[in-house]
Design an enzyme around this catalytic site. Sequence first.
Site, PDB file in Angstrom:
ATOM      1  N   HIS A 172       0.856  -1.201   0.000  1.00 54.19           N
ATOM      2  CA  HIS A 172       0.000   0.000   0.000  1.00 54.19           C
ATOM      3  C   HIS A 172       0.892   1.251   0.000  1.00 54.19           C
ATOM      4  O   HIS A 172       1.013   1.960   1.007  1.00 54.19           O
ATOM      5  CB  HIS A 172      -0.869  -0.074   1.266  1.00 54.19           C
ATOM      6  CG  HIS A 172      -1.932   0.945   1.436  1.00 54.19           C
ATOM      7  ND1 HIS A 172      -1.725   2.294   1.260  1.00 54.19           N
ATOM      8  CD2 HIS A 172      -3.220   0.810   1.795  1.00 54.19           C
ATOM      9  CE1 HIS A 172      -2.855   2.937   1.516  1.00 54.19           C
ATOM     10  NE2 HIS A 172      -3.781   2.055   1.841  1.00 54.19           N
ATOM     11  N   GLU A 275      -1.030   1.599  -5.333  1.00 57.80           N
ATOM     12  CA  GLU A 275      -0.781   0.381  -4.568  1.00 57.80           C
ATOM     13  C   GLU A 275      -0.748  -0.844  -5.473  1.00 57.80           C
ATOM     14  O   GLU A 275      -1.670  -1.065  -6.258  1.00 57.80           O
ATOM     15  CB  GLU A 275      -1.886   0.223  -3.523  1.00 57.80           C
ATOM     16  CG  GLU A 275      -2.070   1.463  -2.666  1.00 57.80           C
ATOM     17  CD  GLU A 275      -3.349   1.426  -1.827  1.00 57.80           C
ATOM     18  OE1 GLU A 275      -3.770   0.327  -1.427  1.00 57.80           O
ATOM     19  OE2 GLU A 275      -3.929   2.499  -1.589  1.00 57.80           O
TER      20      GLU A 275
HETATM   21  C1  BG6 Z   1      -6.922   2.408   0.512  1.00 50.71           C
HETATM   22  C2  BG6 Z   1      -8.370   2.035   0.408  1.00 50.71           C
HETATM   23  O1  BG6 Z   1      -6.127   1.405  -0.013  1.00 50.71           O
HETATM   24  O2  BG6 Z   1      -6.577   2.583   1.887  1.00 50.71           O
HETATM   25  C3  BG6 Z   1      -9.209   3.127   1.045  1.00 50.71           C
HETATM   26  O3  BG6 Z   1      -8.724   1.837  -0.949  1.00 50.71           O
HETATM   27  C4  BG6 Z   1      -8.767   3.354   2.489  1.00 50.71           C
HETATM   28  O4  BG6 Z   1     -10.580   2.748   1.008  1.00 50.71           O
HETATM   29  C5  BG6 Z   1      -7.277   3.638   2.500  1.00 50.71           C
HETATM   30  O5  BG6 Z   1      -9.489   4.447   3.022  1.00 50.71           O
HETATM   31  C6  BG6 Z   1      -6.703   3.842   3.910  1.00 50.71           C
HETATM   32  O6  BG6 Z   1      -7.025   2.757   4.721  1.00 50.71           O
HETATM   33  P1  BG6 Z   1      -6.624   2.758   6.251  1.00 50.71           P
HETATM   34  O7  BG6 Z   1      -7.255   1.530   6.841  1.00 50.71           O
HETATM   35  O8  BG6 Z   1      -5.135   2.716   6.309  1.00 50.71           O
HETATM   36  O9  BG6 Z   1      -7.178   4.035   6.835  1.00 50.71           O
END
Ligand code: BG6
Length: 302
Positions: A172, A275
Amino acid sequence: MQPSDVAGLNAHFAVPEHISFMDGPGGLAVADIKNGYATARVVLQGGQVAGYEPKGAEPVLFVSGAAIYAAGKAIRGGIPVCWPWFGPHPTDATKPQHGFARSMLWSVDGTRVIHGDATQLQLVLVDSEATRALWPYPFGLRLIVTVGSELLVVLVMQNRGPDAFTCGSALHSYFRVSDVANITVDGLDGRSYIDKLAGGEHKLQAGPVTISEETDRIYLDTAGVCVIEDSGCQRRIRITAGGSRSTVVWNPWQAGARRMADFGDEEYTSMVCVETANASPDVVTVPGGGEHTLSTRINVEL
Ligand code: BG6
């Protein structure tokens, strides 16, 4: 040795002029990497790369100034490892978003110098009582981080049981940009995507991706190379995916930024997530005894 015992880690795994271990913010153990090419940091909790700066260049990864460094919490920025599901758990909303790999403590399995002067760190995470309470399968994850003229992150997902399992995954990656209004993301033209902000509607990408509002998309069946063209700081970030069929593009914009306690209200202007993933219909089934490898290679071109 406890996985976060910094003195023990240094005794076993430090490599002079390359890698050492320290207690970072929030008491989280960090691998600190410095070589002739770059500096980088990997937080052992989550196996999370939390910084990569090629020599003489601006940081490549975004890490929020409001990030919270605490046990059991993924850091807002860098490269969290999402596994064994991406986004909310498909059937149980009480389970942690993006799986558990990003918030558990990984163990160091090796360090070495390769290709002359690049530094490699290998981390592992295996199933435990805590993971089996969330997901019933025996598994072994190996994360191989190589810091050199490029940053390479490889996630090997091993099925250690007799039964197949299906998993979602993502490296990510949060990228630092001059201003999200100045960038395009190339490589997704003609791909269909799930627009998570339009109730999961499927749409078709025409031309490069530009971002001028909250954006949360899963591009499907993607080809493997995306390029962030950043005219503001006159650089290109090339992201080459391996073992990945989806690419997620996310920017929370102002409203989304305000919903997150660990993200500054205006920081959405200086980041974009691109990502390397296997998400939604692109989840991967790993047969008993089998493995799947997901990787992302990050190059900066000036
Ligand atoms: C992204 C998702 O990868 O991560 C989003 O597609 C999400 O929907 C974002 O809001 C952040 O996620 P988190 O759990 O780290 O707040």
